[in-house]
Design an enzyme around this catalytic site. Structure first.
Site, PDB file in Angstrom:
ATOM      1  N   ASP A 150     -44.129 -34.636  45.458  1.00  0.00           N
ATOM      2  CA  ASP A 150     -43.597 -34.566  44.172  1.00  0.00           C
ATOM      3  C   ASP A 150     -43.513 -36.177  43.675  1.00  0.00           C
ATOM      4  O   ASP A 150     -43.394 -36.882  44.563  1.00  0.00           O
ATOM      5  CB  ASP A 150     -42.292 -33.727  44.215  1.00  0.00           C
ATOM      6  CG  ASP A 150     -41.922 -33.703  42.612  1.00  0.00           C
ATOM      7  OD1 ASP A 150     -42.767 -33.608  41.716  1.00  0.00           O
ATOM      8  OD2 ASP A 150     -40.644 -33.595  42.352  1.00  0.00           O
ATOM      9  N   THR A 175     -41.410 -37.345  40.902  1.00  0.00           N
ATOM     10  CA  THR A 175     -39.945 -37.649  40.740  1.00  0.00           C
ATOM     11  C   THR A 175     -39.085 -37.291  41.604  1.00  0.00           C
ATOM     12  O   THR A 175     -39.076 -36.287  42.244  1.00  0.00           O
ATOM     13  CB  THR A 175     -39.530 -36.924  39.240  1.00  0.00           C
ATOM     14  OG1 THR A 175     -40.295 -37.097  38.390  1.00  0.00           O
ATOM     15  CG2 THR A 175     -38.157 -37.382  38.912  1.00  0.00           C
TER      16      THR A 175
END
Length: 791
Positions: free
Chosen positions: A296, A298
């Site tokens: 991912d 963030t």
């Protein structure tokens, strides 16, 4: 609003046993660890053999009994240390629900929740006990961990919620109705947090090897007992017993399981020192076998925190009005995400703005909003979702996002945000530009994975152009793909994953589909994430890695939790896994080689004894007494295996563990056993041999065995480094010292004084070593691997 229980009511429920005080980990107690390491099958076998040897009065031959002490103490110390490390880290990593009581609302360990407690909920919170909803504001719960169904369920007051589910949107509170063993959470936590070595290729492979060894031990052991005790009566019962025990002791792979457990336990301790919580031991091994990492953006590649760097008005509103709207939206969010927290830090709440309707942020819709009556209806979210991606406002947002910045659009809409058709027609008002800092160690981590031939796929809910810009900064070049264009067909999806590295606007269900598509192509997939939108993919990946600062739900389903929130810790986890796998393969080669040559030698002697009995000639004594096999194990297996099991090892993990071990240990064991038997036959003087001649024959057999076995160690230690060469040389010199020291010769019943016999034994041992060397090169060619002498 329900104010919750009083402190007196809480104390009363605790006294009545109506608390959630269940053991959070299925870890063994110290007493359990002690019992498990002392009362083992191998210790029992060695203990019985030790008592038999002591009955003969030969204390020196009972020296192998020290193995019982060593096995127990080493295993206990390492497992207790690993338990202490895990327990400390688990306290940090466990979910802490927000409990509302009359004395105040605060985060508490799940074990301190009592019956009838009011527990507040927000996005990402895991429901820790069963209960009934008492407050709900756009509350949606995901029960996929319980039912496998990923569709969110809208919750209203009076509905039941099950522990193990988690909140994906909205806010609310529920009253605990089932706690402790009665709650589903108790069973879920017990199963999910189990400290275990099972479901591991390495562990399963060792179990298969031990099964094979067991099949070999029975016929060889029974044959040895019969022939040495009942056919060699001319030697006396003491010699027969000692020779029998000398044959049986090396057949037992006493250190193989121990070294495996120690290697895993030390891995847990080392990773614990780096603030990495390994909830399941096979996760260390599993990550070492990973060839694709889905990361991912963030919170993984970038820092979790953000700051508002700019607000660009798109016309239609005064700048001060835009500031008021942003401040009001941030203030209305009871459980703000990182973006809303950054806006809240930049803008304060304006007076007189009263919310009449709210719509929480959802990963699936990518927007949130609040209606304020006379102040209008406002939404904030992804620009390319709220307006036509071809519009000028969306194009402007994309240009900004291409710099690696996160861009949100503030807009007004023509319907209330809780209306079924919301957000309706959206009028763009402003672009909110958020700056995220790329983790300084992310690039080094990406480069490490590239060097190790591990692919990295960046999947994010952010704009694809923005995600692609961040990936490009980290050295992951290539075109970014908008996940809304991803095919739904699994085969076509897998093809798209082969050609693209970066994906934006990925929905939670798509993250899970990406994991499944990669697995369908034979990949071993690790998923990293920190948010509630990552939970489905974390759960289905081969290895789920969550950030310590992530949502409780993501931490609950992951096998590995990075408590320091550093993506750069992953290479150390991979390194530990490779160390464990590579080193245990080496150790297994040593132990299995010993078992093979011991069983083969026992079979050779046993068959010769049966043939001699049939021909009415004097049968052959087993060549070794227990002290001989004990000193043989010291420097060919015991000490080297302990050092090799804990040594650094960054070699890539290879599949088919059992095949690799058997193709190495079986030929080596056969060569060592055959060479030893031939050497013994040439030195043996028959039934009329003196005690000195018998000792010389045993010594010759032992010399041949040690020369060949030390070369097995030399092969297993490859590729060489200076310390591995030193280890092999030290072990060889240790035996030279033992055989050349008069005191050691007397104590260990050795007689190398007959130079002809000793020279023949050394020559046969060198021939065996040459054969072992040849099989190493042949094995490499058969397995299709490049033989490496030096690192």
């Amino acid at each position: 609003m329900n104010a919750g229980l009083t402190d007196a009511a809480v104390a009363e429920r605790v006294a009545q046993g109506k608390s959630n005080a269940v053991r959070q980990r299925a870890a063994r107690s110290v007493a359990d660890i002690v019992r498990a390491n002392v009362f083992t099958r191998i210790n029992a076998i060695l203990g019985v053999l030790l008592l038999i040897v002591l009955a003969t009065g030969s204390l020196i031959n009972g020296l192998f009994g020290l193995l019982i002490v060593a096995n127990s103490v080493i295993g206990m110390v390492q497992e207790i240390r690993a338990k202490q490390t895990l327990d400390k880290l688990n306290i940090v990593g466990q979910a802490k629900p927000l409990v509302r009581r009359q004395s105040g609302t605060r985060s508490l360990p799940a074990t301190e929740v009592v019956l009838d407690d009011i527990i507040e909920l927000g996005p990402g919170d895991q429901i820790v006990v069963d209960g009934v909803i008492v407050e709900a504001e756009n509350l949606e719960v995901d029960e996929s961990l319980l039912t496998g169904e990923a569709d969110p369920i809208g919750m209203h007051a009076g509905q039941k919620v099950m522990s193990g589910s988690f909140v994906i949107a909205g806010a609310g509170a529920y009253r605990a109705t089932e706690v402790g063993p009665q709650a589903y959470a108790a069973k879920l936590t017990e199963e999910a947090s189990k400290f275990t070595l099972v479901k591991s290729e390495l562990r399963n492979g060792i179990n298969r090897i031990l099964q094979i060894v067991t099949y070999l031990l029975w016929p060889a052991g029974l044959l040895t007992i019969y022939t040495q005790l009942f056919t060699t009566t001319h030697t006396g019962w003491r010699q027969a017993v000692l020779r029998t025990v000398g044959a049986l002791v090396p057949m037992v792979p006493e250190g193989l399981v121990l070294m495996t457990s120690v290697a895993f336990a030390v891995g847990v301790i080392r990773l614990g020192q780096r603030r990495c919580l390994v909830k399941e031991l096979p996760a260390i091994e599993g990550l070492a076998r990973v060839d694709v990492v889905c990361a991912d953006k963030t919170g993984t590649l970038t820092e979790s925190g953000m700051r508002v760097s700019d607000v660009e008005e798109l016309g239609g509103q005064r700048p001060e009005a835009v500031v008021d709207v942003l401040g009001a939206l941030a203030a209305a969010d009871a459980r703000p995400n990182a973006s809303m927290r950054a806006i809240a830090e930049a803008y304060g709440q304006p007076p007189g703005w009263i919310a009449t309707a709210t719509a929480p942020f959802k990963s699936a819709t990518k927007w949130s909003g609040v209606s304020y009556g006379d102040h209008g209806n406002w939404v904030i979210g992804a620009p390319d979702v709220l307006v036509d991606p071809a519009s000028e406002a969306a194009a402007q947002a994309e240009r900004i996002g291409a710099q690696g910045l996160r861009v949100l659009m503030l807009g007004s809409c023509d319907v209330a945000v809780d209306h079924p058709s919301a957000p309706g027609r959206v009028t763009p008002v402003a672009l909110v530009v958020l700056e995220q800092k790329v983790r300084p160690d992310a690039r080094d981590t990406i480069e490490y994975f590239a060097a190790q031939q591990v692919s990295v796929k960046v999947i994010s809910g952010d704009n694809a152009v923005s995600v692609g810009a961040v990936a490009d900064k980290l050295g992951l070049h290539g075109e970014a793909m908008d996940a809304r264009r991803l095919p739904t067909d699994p085969a076509a999806l897998a093809d798209a994953l082969d050609t693209h590295t970066t994906f934006g606007r990925v929905r939670p269900d798509q993250k899970r589909a990406i994991v499944h598509a990669l697995q369908s192509r034979g990949h071993t997939v690790a998923m990293t994430g920190d948010g509630v939108n990552d939970v489905l993919a974390l759960k289905d990946a081969d290895i789920g890695v969550a950030m310590g600062a992530g949502s409780p739900a993501s931490r609950a389903v992951a096998q590995i939790i990075l408590l320091d929130n550093r993506f750069a810790t992953l290479p150390y986890v991979v390194g530990e896994g490779r160390r464990v796998i590579g080193n245990i393969e080496r150790v297994a080669n040593l132990f299995l080689t010993k078992t093979v040559y011991s069983v083969l030698l026992a079979l050779f002697v046993g068959i010769e004894c049966l043939m001699s009995k049939a021909l009415h000639v004097d049968p052959l004594l087993y060549p070794f007494q227990p002290i001989h096999v004990t000193i043989a194990a010291w420097f060919t297996i015991g000490i080297p295996s302990f050092i090799l099991s804990l040594a650094p090892n960054s070699e890539r993990a290879h599949p088919r563990f059992v095949r690799r071990v058997l193709t190495s240990a079986l030929p080596s064991g056969i060569i060592v056993g055959t060479a030893t038997f031939v050497s013994y036959l040439l030195a043996y003087h028959g039934r009329h041999a003196t005690f000195q001649q018998q000792d010389q024959a045993s010594t010759a057999a032992l010399i041949t065995l040690l020369v060949a076995a030390v070369w097995v160690l030399a092969v297993v230690a490859r590729p060489y480094q200076w310390w591995r060469v030193a280890l092999v040389a030290t072990c060889g010199l240790a035996y030279v010292a033992i055989f050349s020291t008069p005191w050691a010769q007397k104590k260990f019943l050795l007689d190398p004084s007959n130079l002809r016999v000793t020279g023949t034994a050394v020559a046969i041992g060198l021939l065996g070593a040459a054969a072992i060397e040849a099989t190493w090169w042949i094995r490499a060619r058969v397995l299709g691997v490049r033989p490496r002498l030096w690192r």
